[in-house]
Design a protein around this motif. Structure first.
Motif: not given
Length: 308
Positions: A246-253, A274-284
């Motif tokens: 998920n981190m890599f997906v967010g970084c690619i976006f 653009s903020v996918y990483l900070l939306i999903c990762q903190p809950m994943i």
């Protein structure tokens, strides 16, 4: 060049004019931010209170949960305040502070996953010496090293930005982005242009290399062990693999949105990605580890539902 010294604030143009929808967006973001803080805080408290969870893996997990709260706090309060702003301006010091928090927390996330991969490598490949190698003191040193490495990594990258003179002040983003800020500079050297790439290399490639080595050694051991032990190893490592993916997906976006022309993508979709990483990762992270790790999940249930 004279005008460049007068720029004291930047405009986050991606917010645009959202009209009455700002109340809906504000409510959704506030609820999501509150959920992130509550979920991660509960797990931190559970690990702190339950003495049986005072093990290297859970101490490293606790550090990861703290980082999720830190990363979210670097984004959501500013986004919430910008919902009711007409100009969407943010002063340079606050912009630089947000950059420091977001990029440091991003680096801490990758480094923490590398530390956890090393912990699993020792636990599976060298179980007899696990308690000696991963002592409480050594785990504390690893966590300290993770934060120092990440902060110094950002400071090195930021040193290319702080000296720049700006001839523009509009960023097409909802947060302060390293690459887009550099593009506002009056003159940019080659090192300035690739400074965010250097940061990405140190943040992602080096930890990923360590993670890959750890998992290859784990895989080699699992191929020569019983089916039960293989299943246990897979169960333990799965959350880390999901988090890393998920981190890599967010970084690619984030990378694509910052460096390439994505004008054909709808604005709302582009902002979310653009903020996918900070939306999903903190809950994943809390849900993967909270529900997937049986021992932690049992402790959570006792803490939440069996208290007298």
């Amino acid at each position: 060049m004279e005008n460049s010294t007068e720029i004291l604030s930047l405009v986050l143009a991606a917010y645009g004019n959202i009209g009455e929808l700002k109340y809906l967006y504000f409510s959704i973001m506030l609820l999501w931010y509150f959920s992130i803080c509550v979920t991660n805080t509960i797990l931190i408290i559970v690990i702190y209170v339950d003495k049986t969870l005072h093990e290297p893996m859970y101490i490293l997990l606790c550090n990861l949960f703290v980082n999720e709260i830190g990363g979210s706090t670097s984004l959501y309060p500013l986004m919430l305040s910008q919902m009711f702003s007409d100009t969407h301006e943010v002063t340079l010091p606050w912009c630089f502070l947000q950059m420091c928090c977001i990029y440091t927390c991003g680096s801490v996330e990758f480094c923490s996953l590398a530390a956890m991969a090393y912990d699993r490598h020792v636990a599976i490949c060298d179980p007899l010496h696990y308690s000696v190698i991963m002592s409480t003191g050594r785990v504390g040193m690893i966590i300290l090293l993770v934060w120092m490495y990440s902060f110094l990594n950002f400071i090195f990258s930021f040193s290319f930005v702080i000296r720049l003179k700006f001839c523009g002040n509009v960023i097409d983003k909802v947060f302060c982005d390293h690459h887009l800020i550099i593009k506002l500079a009056c003159s940019v050297s080659v090192l300035n242009k690739i400074s965010d790439l250097l940061f990405a290399f140190v943040t992602m490639v080096i930890p990923f290399s360590l993670i890959s080595v750890s998992y290859m050694k784990i895989l080699a051991v699992c191929l020569n062990t019983s089916k039960e032990n293989r299943q246990k190893a897979v169960s333990t490592c799965t959350p880390q693999i999901v988090s890393l993916s998920n981190m890599f997906v967010g970084c690619i976006f984030h990378f694509v949105d910052s460096r390439f022309d994505v004008a054909h993508v709808p604005d709302k979709v582009r902002v979310i990605l653009s903020v996918y990483l900070l939306i999903c990762q903190p809950m994943i992270t809390p849900f993967m580890y909270g529900f997937h790790q049986t021992k932690l999940w049992q402790s959570c249930k006792r803490f939440l539902f069996d208290r007298k």
